[in-house]
Scaffold this active site. Sequence first.
Site, short mmCIF file in Angstrom:
data_model
loop_
_atom_site.label_atom_id
_atom_site.label_comp_id
_atom_site.label_asym_id
_atom_site.label_seq_id
_atom_site.Cartn_x
_atom_site.Cartn_y
_atom_site.Cartn_z
CG ASP A 1 -18.32 -20.06 3.44
OD1 ASP A 1 -18.39 -19.35 2.35
OD2 ASP A 1 -17.94 -21.20 3.36
CD GLU A 2 -14.05 -17.39 -0.21
OE1 GLU A 2 -12.84 -17.37 -0.72
OE2 GLU A 2 -14.86 -18.16 -0.74
CG ASP A 9 -13.01 -20.01 3.23
OD1 ASP A 9 -14.21 -20.03 3.70
OD2 ASP A 9 -12.29 -20.64 2.27
#
Length: 544
Positions: free
Chosen positions: A105-106, A11
């Site tokens: 983003d993860e 993350d």
Amino acid sequence: MRTAPTILHLDMDAFYASAEQAAKPSLRGKAVVVGGLGPRGVVATASYEARRFGVHSAMPMGQARRLAPNAAYLVPRFSFYRQISDQVMRLLRELSPLVEPLSLDEAFVDLEAGGVAADEAAARAVGERLRADILRVTGLSGSVGLAVSKMLAKIASEQAKPDGLLLISPGTERELLAPMTVRTLPGVGPATGDHLRRAGITTVGELAEAGEDELVRLLGKAHGGSLYAMALARDERPVVAERDTKSVSVEDTYDVDIHDRVRVRMEVARLADRCVQRLRDAGHSGRTIVLKVRRFDFSTLTRSETLRGPTDDPGVVREAAARLLESVDTTGGVRLLGVGVSGLADYTQEDLFAQAQAQADAEAEAEAGAGVGVAGTGAEGVAGAEAGVRADVGAGDGAGLGTGQAGGGEALDGDGRGEAAGGGEAGGEAAGGDGAGGAEFPSLAERRWSAGHDVRHAVHGAGWVQGSGLGRVTVRFETPGSAPGRVRTFRTDDPELEASDPLPLVASGHADGGQAAAEVGAAEDAVGTWEPGVAGTPEVSGAP
């Protein structure tokens, strides 16, 4: 369950805000809030400096401004964030073929499937190397969680934030989970949390002690049973490399409610065209057309129509959306509109009748335009009125940026393109942008300058918009590798100022660094264009 912590969850830390700080040296170490800047905007991401004031994702932007009045407020640059995300995802795919992206983003990674880790020590080494590689390639930090399951890996990465790594050793999972709040578990939101609290259950340990029968009685068989399994640290979900797209949609939230029925129809047609474009870009077609309308009182209506076969024809989708709109009362005003397509397929069944009607309409419009031109009447005035209607709809910082992180409710309303809500893509454009009305290439006087977006000046080089208003645009000239730059103000129609693509956060070589340094030097040496005290209405409040 696995016996080694070989599921990794990455993350990125405050991704949008961190990317903006890395790109803008003057904002490093300062409170930065990214989101829709209009009166109905919401926060997409807040930097850790802004979070100290209580600002968080999905918060109304007005509330964020009250909590952190001196923060820098920027419009999202999703194309820039996507470029960085692509770099990160490439690093993940070097570790394993099983990478499951959850957002820009993860992502989850199955290290065992990639053969890079089979035990605890190897998994930890891979995680540390990944963090170092991400920093080297993007200049940003990410937090890593390692565990035997996806649920535990995600919890570990949350505990590791910011810029850390946490490995949950097999056998210690229940001990780690026991003191945590029930809201830590996926699927426990405010309503379920309150329901459990009233039953005297506030921690994961108490959830496990309550037993499956009690949880089933409180929450139902499916939800109660799954929560009990998670409380015992059981999670058998595999890392899935590819997910089937279920739908494609776009939606816009408007700064001011739309009351005019003609404007509503025009917006629905525009949204239908954008939806079809995204449908085609994804290589899909669909059978079911969905219209979403959120009215002035926040009531949300959804209407759908299923066609005889899948289509990716804009005329067909426009007509279906228009028919659905006829069944919705919009007299009180509309704050949000959306058009989606579901029932996706990889082929199309052409609607010959719709195509023939679209061709006939086009020919009729062409004939009407020709006749009016010969007679010298007001065709241009009509076209200008339509463009004015569109521009008025998009007045403010923009029409909207869809976001699934805000709980599926309001779309971010700001300038630029938006990201998807709940698995499909949604987005909004500013007035005068793509399909929002006005000319394809707006005149200098019509240009809009969004706070935080990149520009280039013929004399001063690369910079970014600090704010605009009252016919002025304020630009700070700096690059990712420079020192904090100087601020200069120009007229919004300055012919030497133009929008530009973002610069990379990490220079690929000495040549790039030299070019950046030369641009900064030019910005510092130039004189005669800064107008002290004429800063317009900058969106970046409190920035030095």
